[in-house]
Design an enzyme around this catalytic site. Structure first.
Site, PDB file in Angstrom:
ATOM      1  CE1 TYR A 163      -4.441   0.972   0.108  1.00 50.57           C
ATOM      2  CE2 TYR A 163      -3.528   2.786   1.382  1.00 50.57           C
ATOM      3  CZ  TYR A 163      -4.562   2.236   0.659  1.00 50.57           C
ATOM      4  OH  TYR A 163      -5.721   2.957   0.482  1.00 50.57           O
ATOM      5  CE  LYS A 170      -6.569   8.121  -1.280  1.00 48.11           C
ATOM      6  NZ  LYS A 170      -7.590   8.976  -1.921  1.00 48.11           N
TER       7      LYS A 170
END
Length: 279
Positions: A163, A170
């Site tokens: 991720y 993000k």
């Protein structure tokens, strides 16, 4: 076209009548749930989609049935010229904006050593650049103040396999939120983020089904204090709060909606033995 919807009140009796919202990636998932939630309060919504025109039209019809107004705009926010197309369509239809919600996202899920330059470039363009360029256009259309909300995820504050590319993007978005909040406050514009955990959606299904070697989702859900994934409606409700008058004095913040996932650490309840396991 007028920005006045014909609806009444949304959740908690909040009225969004006369408000105009642009939500990227709003033909499905969290974006769609938010569009319908705002529509119930009378909001007019710019529904953005990339390819699925039929799904976008279905969402538009549901928004209008709920009491709002809507237009659909095909735009790939990874492309700057499409961002301009999207905001130009909003201006042509409504003349202004009150809410900009940056919801669309995409990335690659790979170990860091397997990431190629095009993976990094696309994650930047889709998640960071699209937010900044969209916010610039939105501010220019928020003549009477407004709200900007970005959707992020718990990969911005916690690490987990494959991720890194999206989680780091993000985290950058959350940093941009803080800078925008400080710079746009004199214009009457609040900027915040909603950081979602494991939310039952197509994205969650993809991550836990199509990433080779990924843990079974059930083993992760057991470790969440709430014991289940969140729903798109629960995330949409958090965004709607940040768009509502109740959040007027909240800006530059990230609201975490993850069922408690980011506040726990080993040992987990399932690892305990009596007498603690029966607590």
């Amino acid at each position: 076209m007028s920005g006045d919807g014909s609806g009444g009140s949304g959740p908690g009796g909040v009225s969004y009548r006369g408000k105009v919202a642009l939500i990227t990636g709003s033909s499905r998932g969290i974006g769609q749930a938010l569009a319908l939630l705002l529509a119930r309060g009378g909001c007019s919504v710019v529904i953005n989609y990339k390819k699925n025109a039929d799904l976008a039209e279905k969402t538009r019809a549901e928004v209008e049935q709920a009491g709002g107004q809507a237009i659909t705009v095909a735009a790939d926010v990874e492309q700057p010229e499409d961002i301009d197309k999207l905001f130009d369509a909003a201006r042509d239809a409504y003349g202004r904006l009150d809410f900009f919600v940056c919801n669309a996202a995409a990335s690659s899920f790979k170990p860091i050593l397997d990431l190629k330059q095009h993976h990094l470039d696309r994650s930047y363009a889709m998640n960071i650049r699209a937010f900044v360029l969209g916010a610039q256009r939105a501010v220019g259309m928020m003549t009477g103040g407004g709200r900007i909300v970005a959707l992020t995820s718990y990969g911005s504050i916690r690490t987990f396999p494959t991720y890194a590319n999206l989680g780091a993007a993000k985290a950058a978005v959350e940093a941009w939120v803080r800078y925008m909040a400080a710079e746009f406050a004199p214009r009457g514009i609040n900027v915040n983020a909603v950081n979602g955990g494991l939310i039952a959606s197509d994205s969650l299904d993809y991550f836990y089904t199509n990433v080779p070697g990924m843990a079974p989702v059930e083993t992760v859900l057991r470790k969440i204090p709430k014991g289940r994934p969140g729903t798109v409606a629960e995330v949409a409700g958090a965004v709607a709060f940040l768009l509502s008058p109740a959040s007027e004095y909240i800006t530059g913040q990230t609201l975490v909606v993850d069922g408690g996932l980011s506040v726990v650490a080993p040992p987990f309840p399932e690892d305990l033995t009596p007498p603690l396991s029966g607590a």
